[in-house]
Design a protein around this motif. Structure first.
Motif, PDB file in Angstrom:
ATOM      1  N   TYR A  32       4.792 -99.207  13.317  1.00 30.13           N
ATOM      2  CA  TYR A  32       3.234 -99.426  13.412  1.00 30.13           C
ATOM      3  C   TYR A  32       2.879 -97.986  14.488  1.00 30.13           C
ATOM      4  CZ  TYR A  32       6.586-103.205  15.434  1.00 30.13           C
ATOM      5  OH  TYR A  32       7.490-103.945  15.357  1.00 30.13           O
ATOM      6  N   TYR A  76      13.364-107.289  18.544  1.00 33.32           N
ATOM      7  CA  TYR A  76      12.419-106.851  18.382  1.00 33.32           C
ATOM      8  C   TYR A  76      11.723-105.800  19.310  1.00 33.32           C
ATOM      9  CZ  TYR A  76      12.457-112.415  16.743  1.00 33.32           C
ATOM     10  OH  TYR A  76      12.464-112.998  16.314  1.00 33.32           O
ATOM     11  N   GLU A  77      13.166-104.712  19.642  1.00 29.87           N
ATOM     12  CA  GLU A  77      12.500-103.990  20.394  1.00 29.87           C
ATOM     13  C   GLU A  77      11.855-102.521  19.706  1.00 29.87           C
ATOM     14  OE1 GLU A  77      16.285-102.595  22.380  1.00 29.87           O
ATOM     15  OE2 GLU A  77      15.047-101.111  23.910  1.00 29.87           O
ATOM     16  N   GLN A  78      11.032-102.231  20.143  1.00 28.50           N
ATOM     17  CA  GLN A  78      10.316-101.269  19.647  1.00 28.50           C
ATOM     18  C   GLN A  78      11.068 -99.782  20.513  1.00 28.50           C
ATOM     19  OE1 GLN A  78       6.351-102.282  20.557  1.00 28.50           O
ATOM     20  NE2 GLN A  78       6.150-102.441  18.896  1.00 28.50           N
ATOM     21  N   PHE A  92      10.139 -96.079  19.774  1.00 31.30           N
ATOM     22  CA  PHE A  92       8.412 -94.756  19.792  1.00 31.30           C
ATOM     23  C   PHE A  92       8.876 -93.604  19.703  1.00 31.30           C
ATOM     24  CE2 PHE A  92       5.409 -97.354  21.185  1.00 31.30           C
ATOM     25  CZ  PHE A  92       5.768 -98.608  21.566  1.00 31.30           C
TER      26      PHE A  92
END
Lengths: 107, 114
Positions: free
Chosen positions: B33, B101-103, B105
């Motif tokens: 993302y 699903y944990e993003q 960064f």
């Protein structure tokens, strides 16, 4: 229009108190994310809530999701200064974000 | 512990120039993302990428933007002709997918367009 509304946008509280941040959304999303951002820093994923009634807890933070009400809450228990940060919620597969709640916890 | 890295940490460019922001996601992650955050404001989703193609993009992600995963490790965001309003922090993130699903960064790239 897809919207995510957080309230309050700003919260100043004393250590040791409890409080709740609310995240309302307008979509039919059944998955909701909470993040933390310290000033000048990147984002940290806190919770991913996957279904109606989901509840997750980590330390003094507890998040819950009510998909029927399109509402998630982030509850802070016995706040400590280290929890001072901005908290964001997001829906629609992390595409739509709230404006963030800036939390200041005073000693 | 695996982490997402981004380079450069700060990029200054003149309006109309092309910039490429680079990210190295966590190696076994499948979803990637890009987000941007104008100083003190909300986080804005730009694009998500899966299986070597864009899976979702926002209205912000117009023809001036493109993403690429050129070599199986790097994930790049290109802005072809920068505008003053492109000045922001740009964050890359990755997630495992397949139920994870944990993003995670990266530290971000501050882009300043003059």
């Amino acid at each position: 229009e897809l919207k995510v509304e957080q309230n309050p946008l700003f919260l100043s509280m004393q250590e040791g108190k409890n409080y709740t941040i609310y995240c309302n959304y307008s979509t039919t999303s059944d998955r909701l994310y909470w993040y933390r951002q310290d000033p000048g820093k990147s984002l940290e994923s806190l919770f991913v809530l996957l279904s109606n009634g989901a509840v997750k807890q980590e330390g003094r933070l507890m998040a819950s999701l009510d998909t029927k009400a399109r509402l998630s809450t982030l509850h802070i228990t016995a706040a400590v200064h280290d929890l001072s940060a901005t908290y964001f919620c997001a829906v629609e597969y992390v595409r739509i974000w709230g404006a963030g709640t800036k939390l200041i916890i005073k000693p | 512990e695996p982490e997402v890295t981004q380079t450069p940490s700060h990029q200054v460019t003149q309006m109309g120039q092309e910039v490429i922001l680079r990210c190295v996601p966590i190696s076994n992650h499948l979803y990637f993302y890009w987000y941007r955050q104008i100083l003190g404001q909300k986080v804005e989703f730009l694009v998500s990428f899966y299986n070597n193609e864009i899976s979702e993009k926002s209205e912000i992600f117009d023809d001036q933007f493109s993403v690429e995963r050129p070599d199986g490790s790097n994930f790049t965001l290109k802005i072809r002709s920068t505008k003053l309003e492109d000045s922001a922090m740009y964050f890359c993130a990755s997630s495992g997918g397949q139920g994870d699903y944990e993003q995670y960064f990266g530290p971000g790239t501050r882009l300043t367009v003059t």
